[in-house]
Design a protein around this motif. Structure first.
Motif, short mmCIF file in Angstrom:
data_model
loop_
_atom_site.label_atom_id
_atom_site.label_comp_id
_atom_site.label_asym_id
_atom_site.label_seq_id
_atom_site.Cartn_x
_atom_site.Cartn_y
_atom_site.Cartn_z
N VAL A 88 0.94 -1.37 0.03
CA VAL A 88 -0.17 0.15 0.03
C VAL A 88 1.02 1.26 0.09
O VAL A 88 1.40 1.42 0.93
N THR A 89 1.11 1.82 -0.98
CA THR A 89 1.67 2.87 -1.31
C THR A 89 1.12 4.48 -1.39
O THR A 89 1.37 5.59 -1.28
N GLY A 90 -0.20 4.30 -1.89
CA GLY A 90 -0.97 5.54 -2.26
C GLY A 90 -0.87 5.73 -3.65
O GLY A 90 0.28 5.29 -4.32
N LEU A 91 -1.77 6.65 -4.24
CA LEU A 91 -1.64 7.18 -5.72
C LEU A 91 -1.98 8.58 -5.64
O LEU A 91 -2.62 8.95 -5.20
N TYR A 92 -0.73 9.27 -6.41
CA TYR A 92 -1.05 10.60 -6.63
C TYR A 92 -1.59 10.85 -8.15
O TYR A 92 -0.70 10.40 -9.04
N TRP A 93 -2.76 11.39 -8.56
CA TRP A 93 -2.85 11.86 -9.79
C TRP A 93 -2.70 13.31 -9.90
O TRP A 93 -3.00 14.15 -9.16
N LEU A 94 -1.98 13.71 -11.00
CA LEU A 94 -1.24 15.06 -10.95
C LEU A 94 -2.00 15.69 -12.18
O LEU A 94 -2.24 15.26 -13.45
N ASP A 95 -2.35 17.24 -11.83
CA ASP A 95 -2.77 17.97 -12.99
C ASP A 95 -4.08 17.42 -13.62
O ASP A 95 -4.04 17.54 -15.09
N LEU A 96 -5.05 16.77 -12.99
CA LEU A 96 -6.11 16.46 -13.71
C LEU A 96 -7.18 17.18 -14.49
O LEU A 96 -7.34 18.41 -13.67
N ASP A 97 -7.62 17.03 -15.69
CA ASP A 97 -8.56 18.11 -16.13
C ASP A 97 -9.85 17.67 -15.65
O ASP A 97 -10.59 18.57 -15.70
N ASP A 98 -10.11 16.54 -15.10
CA ASP A 98 -11.48 16.25 -14.53
C ASP A 98 -11.30 16.05 -13.14
O ASP A 98 -12.05 15.32 -12.75
N GLU A 99 -10.73 16.81 -12.34
CA GLU A 99 -10.39 16.79 -10.98
C GLU A 99 -12.03 16.86 -10.23
O GLU A 99 -12.17 15.91 -9.33
N ALA A 100 -12.83 17.56 -10.80
CA ALA A 100 -13.94 17.86 -10.14
C ALA A 100 -14.65 16.56 -10.32
O ALA A 100 -15.44 16.13 -9.38
N GLN A 101 -14.79 16.00 -11.53
CA GLN A 101 -15.55 14.91 -11.41
C GLN A 101 -14.96 13.71 -10.75
O GLN A 101 -15.73 12.82 -10.09
N GLU A 109 -18.87 7.57 -4.12
CA GLU A 109 -18.57 5.86 -3.98
C GLU A 109 -18.06 5.68 -2.41
O GLU A 109 -17.66 4.69 -2.25
N LYS A 110 -17.90 7.10 -1.79
CA LYS A 110 -17.18 6.65 -0.47
C LYS A 110 -15.68 6.22 -0.68
O LYS A 110 -15.12 5.45 0.24
N ARG A 111 -15.16 6.84 -1.45
CA ARG A 111 -13.49 6.43 -1.90
C ARG A 111 -12.57 7.65 -1.12
O ARG A 111 -12.97 8.73 -1.06
N VAL A 131 6.98 20.76 -12.36
CA VAL A 131 5.95 21.22 -13.34
C VAL A 131 4.42 21.30 -12.98
O VAL A 131 3.73 21.89 -13.48
N PHE A 132 4.23 20.28 -12.01
CA PHE A 132 2.71 19.92 -11.71
C PHE A 132 2.24 20.97 -10.67
O PHE A 132 3.00 21.16 -9.81
N LYS A 133 1.08 21.29 -10.99
CA LYS A 133 0.69 22.37 -10.07
C LYS A 133 -0.18 21.80 -8.94
O LYS A 133 -0.45 22.52 -7.82
N HIS A 134 -1.07 20.65 -9.34
CA HIS A 134 -2.00 20.12 -8.19
C HIS A 134 -2.20 18.76 -8.29
O HIS A 134 -1.73 18.07 -9.34
N ALA A 135 -3.01 18.13 -7.27
CA ALA A 135 -2.87 16.86 -7.38
C ALA A 135 -4.16 16.21 -6.45
O ALA A 135 -4.41 17.17 -5.62
N VAL A 136 -4.60 15.08 -6.72
CA VAL A 136 -5.45 14.18 -5.95
C VAL A 136 -4.88 13.17 -5.31
O VAL A 136 -4.01 12.51 -6.28
N HIS A 137 -5.03 12.78 -4.19
CA HIS A 137 -4.50 11.52 -3.54
C HIS A 137 -5.26 10.56 -2.97
O HIS A 137 -6.37 10.90 -2.25
N GLN A 138 -5.07 9.34 -3.34
CA GLN A 138 -5.72 8.24 -2.48
C GLN A 138 -4.97 7.32 -1.68
O GLN A 138 -3.96 6.63 -2.49
N ALA A 139 -4.86 7.28 -0.52
CA ALA A 139 -3.78 6.94 0.42
C ALA A 139 -3.78 5.29 0.44
O ALA A 139 -2.74 4.70 0.71
N ASP A 140 -4.76 4.61 0.16
CA ASP A 140 -5.05 3.29 0.24
C ASP A 140 -4.75 2.49 -0.87
O ASP A 140 -4.98 1.02 -0.94
N VAL A 141 -4.41 2.97 -1.72
CA VAL A 141 -3.94 2.25 -3.39
C VAL A 141 -2.79 1.31 -3.12
O VAL A 141 -1.59 2.11 -2.76
#
Length: 366
Positions: A88-101, A109-111, A131-141
């Motif tokens: 379990v390392t977690g996953l960072y998604w960087l500069d998503l175009d559909d971050e709000a979605q 989905e309670k994730r 170069v990346f400006k923002h991210a979303v993170h899920q710690a349990d991936v």
């Protein structure tokens, strides 16, 4: 119950393990060596790359599997001494175009997906490009070391007296008696069974053609590269612009992957190598000075919307499908194989089987 399972990847092996644990007598038939195709070639992220972009049929299987993986990793380690390295390392998604979605999906989905600021990402992953400006993170991936998972599954099956493994044994077609499938024709002779499971990955569509059935599962080539770095170099999975970096415990870093429609050609190309290296350096600039220690290609079993086919084939009694997992074979495997076993053994299924049923999806009616 005697079962022949065609295909020795993770889907075939885990299907066989679940059925064998229920007392069935299994023959696993693999045209080459067990687990050396898509199951070996993939990255092993225990999540769809962008789960909010998938049909709920895919994410339902993914959610069940994500909760199951740490347990199966420990079980296999205890049984076989082979550690699949479910980390379990977690996953960072960087500069998503559909971050709000993505965040809306996670809330629904309670994730545990959350937006984090750039400074927090940089503190967590110092080697990450600025170069990346923002991210979303899920710690349990988590991620699983897929070649070791294959090795562990093989070892577990080989310990079972009700399982026989046939490698270097190509299947040329099915044995049909009346309206029922009663076995398969192979390079080692005809093999009969009460039930036949087709889990042959990208080759499943070709085998179904021998019955006159058009199964929309086709090969989709993916290439990856591998670096060797210090063990602490990358503490989490990072993903941007469809490309990802996955850390292993020993410091190996996987970078993937391409998406190519090239038939059954698995030849690695210089063009893909250059593209993957550019993505690696964009994510982790220090990799510009690192050596690529591996470069390979595999064939995903592409399917419409990435929804696998799981269940009986109408008009061909005794034939079952568990194939067409496209980019998500490893993450969907535990749930897909549990669902198949539930259906074959007449048990209450873990999820609604309707979205995966071949009936209707292959032009059949029931």
């Amino acid at each position: 119950m005697k079962v022949v399972c065609v295909g020795g990847g993770v889907i075939g092996l885990l299907s066989a393990l679940k059925l064998a644990n229920s007392g069935a007598k299994l023959r696993i038939i693999e045209c080459a060596e067990v687990g050396q195709e898509s199951s070996w070639a993939g990255g092993g992220i225990v999540s769809p790359l962008y789960p909010w972009r998938y049909d709920c049929a895919v994410t339902a299987l993914a959610h069940w599997s994500q909760e199951f993986y740490p347990r199966i990793g420990q079980q296999l380690l205890v049984q076989t001494g082979v550690d699949p390295e479910v980390c379990v390392t977690g996953l960072y998604w960087l500069d998503l175009d559909d971050e709000a979605q993505a965040l809306s999906w996670a809330d629904r989905e309670k994730r545990p997906l959350q937006r984090i600021d750039r400074r927090s990402v940089q503190r967590a992953i110092p080697a990450l490009s600025r170069v990346f400006k923002h991210a979303v993170h899920q710690a349990d991936v988590a991620n699983v070391r897929n070649p070791r998972l294959v090795k562990a599954l093989r070892a577990a099956l080989q310990r079972m007296p009700n399982v026989t493994l046939h490698e270097q044994c190509a299947v040329s077609g099915f044995i049909r008696e009346g309206g029922r499938i009663t076995g398969v024709r192979t390079a080692q002779g005809d093999m009969y069974a009460d039930q036949v499971v087709l889990a042959a990955g990208a080759w499943s569509g070709e085998l179904m053609k021998t019955l006159g059935v058009e199964l929309p599962v086709v090969p989709v080539k993916g290439q990856m590269i591998l670096y060797k770095c210090a063990e602490e170099f990358l503490p989490a999975i990072v993903l941007a612009k469809g490309r990802y970096a996955i850390p292993r415990r020993d410091g190996h870093i996987l970078i993937g992957s391409t998406l190519e429609h090239a038939g059954f050609d698995k030849t690695p190309t210089d063009e893909a190598l250059a593209s993957l290296k550019a993505s690696a350096i964009e994510l982790l600039p220090a990799l510009a000075d690192a050596e690529v220690v591996g470069h390979w290609a595999g064939l995903r079993p592409g399917s419409p919307e990435g929804i696998p086919f799981i269940g009986p084939v109408p008009g061909h009694e005794g034939l079952w499908l568990n194939c067409g997992h496209y980019r998500n074979g490893l993450v969907l495997a535990p749930a897909s194989c549990q669902l198949l076993a539930d259906l074959m053994l007449g048990r209450e299924p873990i999820v609604d089987p309707t979205p995966y049923a071949p009936a209707g999806r292959l032009g059949f009616t029931v």
